[in-house]
Write an enzyme that holds these catalytic residues in place. Structure first.
Site, PDB file in Angstrom:
ATOM      1  CG  ASP A   1     -35.471  43.297  30.585  1.00  0.00           C
ATOM      2  OD1 ASP A   1     -34.711  42.382  31.080  1.00  0.00           O
ATOM      3  OD2 ASP A   1     -36.726  43.140  31.152  1.00  0.00           O
ATOM      4  N   GLY A   2     -34.318  41.538  28.309  1.00  0.00           N
ATOM      5  CA  GLY A   2     -34.611  40.543  27.383  1.00  0.00           C
ATOM      6  C   GLY A   2     -33.405  39.808  26.702  1.00  0.00           C
TER       7      GLY A   2
ATOM      8  N   GLY B   1     -31.540  37.547  27.986  1.00  0.00           N
ATOM      9  CA  GLY B   1     -31.313  36.151  28.818  1.00  0.00           C
ATOM     10  C   GLY B   1     -32.573  35.314  28.159  1.00  0.00           C
TER      11      GLY B   1
ATOM     12  CG  HIS C   1     -25.877  39.112  28.461  1.00  0.00           C
ATOM     13  ND1 HIS C   1     -26.782  39.926  28.975  1.00  0.00           N
ATOM     14  CD2 HIS C   1     -25.659  37.979  29.474  1.00  0.00           C
ATOM     15  CE1 HIS C   1     -27.306  39.731  29.883  1.00  0.00           C
ATOM     16  NE2 HIS C   1     -26.704  38.561  30.408  1.00  0.00           N
TER      17      HIS C   1
ATOM     18  CD  GLU D   1     -31.011  47.823  42.170  1.00  0.00           C
ATOM     19  OE1 GLU D   1     -30.900  48.475  40.681  1.00  0.00           O
ATOM     20  OE2 GLU D   1     -30.988  48.690  42.963  1.00  0.00           O
TER      21      GLU D   1
ATOM     22  CG  LEU E   1     -26.301  59.863  20.013  1.00  0.00           C
ATOM     23  CD1 LEU E   1     -27.471  60.448  19.919  1.00  0.00           C
ATOM     24  CD2 LEU E   1     -25.925  58.583  19.415  1.00  0.00           C
TER      25      LEU E   1
ATOM     26  NE  ARG F   1     -39.472  44.562  36.621  1.00  0.00           N
ATOM     27  CZ  ARG F   1     -40.060  43.350  36.473  1.00  0.00           C
ATOM     28  NH1 ARG F   1     -41.447  43.268  36.461  1.00  0.00           N
ATOM     29  NH2 ARG F   1     -39.262  42.364  36.101  1.00  0.00           N
TER      30      ARG F   1
HETATM   31  C1  FPP Z   1     -31.033  42.813  30.286  1.00  0.00           C
HETATM   32  O1  FPP Z   1     -31.427  41.509  29.757  1.00  0.00           O
HETATM   33  C2  FPP Z   1     -29.872  43.192  29.988  1.00  0.00           C
HETATM   34  C3  FPP Z   1     -28.685  43.635  30.660  1.00  0.00           C
HETATM   35  C4  FPP Z   1     -28.853  43.220  32.244  1.00  0.00           C
HETATM   36  C5  FPP Z   1     -27.510  44.010  30.350  1.00  0.00           C
HETATM   37  C6  FPP Z   1     -27.439  44.764  29.221  1.00  0.00           C
HETATM   38  C7  FPP Z   1     -26.479  44.743  28.542  1.00  0.00           C
HETATM   39  C8  FPP Z   1     -26.142  44.494  26.978  1.00  0.00           C
HETATM   40  C9  FPP Z   1     -26.861  44.943  26.080  1.00  0.00           C
HETATM   41  C10 FPP Z   1     -24.634  44.231  26.815  1.00  0.00           C
HETATM   42  C11 FPP Z   1     -23.379  44.954  27.338  1.00  0.00           C
HETATM   43  C12 FPP Z   1     -23.431  46.327  27.317  1.00  0.00           C
HETATM   44  C13 FPP Z   1     -22.452  47.052  26.990  1.00  0.00           C
HETATM   45  C14 FPP Z   1     -22.621  48.681  27.336  1.00  0.00           C
HETATM   46  C15 FPP Z   1     -21.429  46.616  26.029  1.00  0.00           C
HETATM   47  P1  FPP Z   1     -31.691  40.306  31.014  1.00  0.00           P
HETATM   48  O2  FPP Z   1     -30.282  39.665  30.933  1.00  0.00           O
HETATM   49  O3  FPP Z   1     -32.221  40.858  32.189  1.00  0.00           O
HETATM   50  O4  FPP Z   1     -32.602  39.536  30.225  1.00  0.00           O
HETATM   51  P2  FPP Z   1     -33.886  38.554  30.836  1.00  0.00           P
HETATM   52  O5  FPP Z   1     -34.856  39.612  31.633  1.00  0.00           O
HETATM   53  O6  FPP Z   1     -34.384  37.981  29.543  1.00  0.00           O
HETATM   54  O7  FPP Z   1     -33.152  37.553  31.692  1.00  0.00           O
END
Ligand code: FPP
Length: 244
Positions: free
Chosen positions: A19-20, A22, A36, A66, A130, A193
């Site tokens: 997470d994080g 964005g 991302h 979601e 792995l 969470r």
């Molecule tokens: C959360 O950050 C991250 C995601 C919803 C996507 C995770 C995806 C990647 C790490 C890259 C793509 C994945 C692969 C397998 C190549 P957020 O957007 O919710 O961040 P925020 O909470 O700061 O808005």
């Protein structure tokens, strides 16, 4: 299925809510897509570190059921990153003896993406290093509902008695069938969470919440989280073994 840390206390199975992305980008005046993109780099570092640090299974929450409600452009971008990751990284993961598995709902996904998932899984099926489990279009409640549907169908056919439904039987119907439960779940980005991730499987999992954003995560972050895990006293609902 019960968890099984190694003799030195290394967790066999680590699951991560990445997470994080964005917020990392926004804090730098960049578009969320840049976060991302850096998130994929963190993912690559983490897979390497997980193998080096002796984990057996690494499960990553890459896209939840979601997440489809995000703006269309962001959804499209995340899907493209995943496609690109599979296209460019799976061959290298195969060389490194990594087995790639994808969990989450497959119904309704575009056929090209499903084919890519199947190819990645088939190519790496025999690998013994792995296990990299990518949760995509994953929601734990939906996964449990699918498992219940499968068991209910067997009951309806007269092949299974309702009283014969055990936790083990339910585990065996989940997408994670055959994998040990996570020993450790890490969530980056400061939120505390579980967000519909591995609800059944995390019955006795240790949680570590880190303030750093996912694009900042690396092998040292993983080692630090494992250090915190090692300091935890896991009793699985029982009592600590008496020494006196
Ligand atoms: C959360 O950050 C991250 C995601 C919803 C996507 C995770 C995806 C990647 C790490 C890259 C793509 C994945 C692969 C397998 C190549 P957020 O957007 O919710 O961040 P925020 O909470 O700061 O808005």
């Amino acid at each position: 299925m019960s968890a099984s840390p190694g003799p030195d206390g290394t967790p066999a199975h680590v699951a991560i809510i990445m997470d994080g992305n964005g917020r990392w980008a926004t804090a730098r005046g960049l578009p969320r897509s840049a976060g991302h993109r850096q998130g994929v780099e963190a993912l690559r570092r983490t897979v390497r570190a997980a193998a080096e640090q002796g984990l057996r299974v690494l499960t990553l929450y890459s896209f939840s059921t979601e997440n489809w409600s995000r703006p269309q452009a962001e959804v499209r971008f995340l899907l493209e990153l995943l496609r690109r990751f599979i296209r460019t990284d799976v061959a290298e993961l195969h060389q490194a003896n990594v087995r790639v598995m994808i969990i989450g709902g497959r119904d309704g996904l575009e056929t090209g993406l499903r084919a890519m998932f199947e190819e990645a899984e088939a190519l790496t099926r025999g690998n013994t290093g792995l296990k990299l489990v990518i949760a995509f279009n994953y929601g734990s409640r939906q996964e449990i509902a699918r498992a219940v549907q499968a068991l209910a169908a067997r009951v309806a056919e007269g092949l299974l008695a309702p009283a014969a439904i055990t936790p083990e039987l339910i585990s065996g119907e989940l997408d994670t069938a055959g994998l040990a439960d996570p020993d450790l779940l890490i969530r980056t980005g400061g939120e505390q969470r579980i967000s519909n991730f591995l609800l059944w499987q995390c019955a006795y999992t240790e949680f570590v919440f880190l303030p750093e954003y996912w694009p900042e995560f690396d092998g040292q972050s993983l080692a630090r989280a494992i250090g915190i895990f090692r300091g935890r006293d896991r009793r699985f609902g029982g009592l600590k073994a008496q020494t006196a």
